[in-house]
Design a protein around this motif. Structure first.
Motif, short mmCIF file in Angstrom:
data_model
loop_
_atom_site.label_atom_id
_atom_site.label_comp_id
_atom_site.label_asym_id
_atom_site.label_seq_id
_atom_site.Cartn_x
_atom_site.Cartn_y
_atom_site.Cartn_z
N TYR A 65 -5.63 5.92 -5.00
CA TYR A 65 -5.04 4.59 -4.85
C TYR A 65 -5.95 3.75 -3.96
CZ TYR A 65 -3.44 5.98 -0.18
OH TYR A 65 -3.38 6.41 1.12
N VAL A 66 -5.75 2.45 -3.99
CA VAL A 66 -6.53 1.51 -3.19
C VAL A 66 -5.61 0.88 -2.16
CG1 VAL A 66 -7.91 -0.60 -3.22
CG2 VAL A 66 -8.11 1.05 -5.09
N ASP B 220 -8.88 -2.72 0.25
CA ASP B 220 -9.70 -2.38 -0.92
C ASP B 220 -10.50 -1.09 -0.72
OD1 ASP B 220 -8.88 -4.56 -2.47
OD2 ASP B 220 -10.36 -5.87 -1.54
N GLN B 221 -10.00 -0.23 0.13
CA GLN B 221 -10.62 1.08 0.32
C GLN B 221 -9.91 2.09 -0.56
OE1 GLN B 221 -11.00 2.36 4.35
NE2 GLN B 221 -11.78 4.39 3.83
N LYS B 222 -10.68 2.90 -1.27
CA LYS B 222 -10.10 3.88 -2.19
C LYS B 222 -9.82 5.18 -1.46
CE LYS B 222 -10.74 5.73 -6.86
NZ LYS B 222 -11.65 5.75 -8.06
N THR C 112 0.83 -1.20 0.00
CA THR C 112 0.00 0.00 0.00
C THR C 112 0.87 1.25 0.00
OG1 THR C 112 -1.88 -1.05 1.11
CG2 THR C 112 -1.72 1.34 1.30
#
Length: 211
Positions: free
Chosen positions: A171-172, A176-178, A157
């Motif tokens: 970005y993610v 999986d959170q944007k 990340t």
């Protein structure tokens, strides 16, 4: 009462507890400081032999640890911390050794250095308008990955954050959170907080020695 994961004064892994507390309460502010879940689970299993904190001991250590993630610790905070550590060691007979303190100090320093360099590279990527990773960051990332202190998915990340900063794009994260592209003021705020936390870790390590 609290399980062994929370027995900070059992040794070197107090730093992981602090990071976990920060993640629970201040996810955005402490995004640089997330620990390895797997590592924490291993620590919990390996520290089962240690007695648990009493309710009073946990209350003090938790309060001081939480403050350490946000504000400079005062002598009054450290005095309470020392008393809680002394209470635990007197009650259980479990002492914190110099080896524990050295390991704690090294772990906190490695994490602080990595997170500082990560922030510097994010800002450099913004300025250069392309992703930039320094040799220091690459080496520190490798060191943390090998130690298991930080999840590999968290380190990935961080890479995405650098790419997002260089290209000014969302970005993610590993969940999986944007997220929006990193903002300079946010990065600088985190770096300021990191320095506060770093100094607090040093104070807490000294508090162990002077309990």
């Amino acid at each position: 009462m609290k399980n062994a994961l929370y027995v900070l004064i059992a040794g070197a892994f107090v730093v992981l507890y602090l990071y976990q507390e920060a993640e629970a309460r201040y996810r955005q502010v402490a995004e640089f400081l997330k620990p390895s879940i797997a590592k924490a689970q291993n620590i919990q299993r390996s520290t089962e032999k240690y007695p648990e904190l009493s309710a009073a001991e946990y209350s003090v250590i938790s309060a001081v640890s939480t403050k350490a993630m946000q504000l400079p610790l005062l002598e009054a905070d450290l005095a309470k911390f020392r008393l809680a550590v002394k209470s635990y060691t007197d009650r259980t007979g479990v002492s914190v050794t110099e080896a524990h303190i050295r390991t704690f100090t090294q772990a906190s320093e490695d994490s602080a250095r990595y997170n500082y360099e990560l922030g510097r590279c994010i800002i450099s990527s913004m300025d250069m308008k392309q992703p930039f990773e320094s040799n220091d960051l690459i080496e520190l990332r490798k060191k943390l990955q090998e130690s298991g202190l930080v999840r590999s998915t968290k380190l990935e990340t961080d890479r995405r954050m650098i790419i997002a900063a260089g290209h000014n794009e969302p970005y993610v994260d590993e969940f999986d959170q944007k997220w929006h592209p990193p903002r300079r003021e946010e990065v600088l705020r985190k770096l300021d907080l990191l320095e506060v936390t770093r100094q607090n870790f040093k104070k807490m390590a000294e508090a162990y020695r002077s309990k």
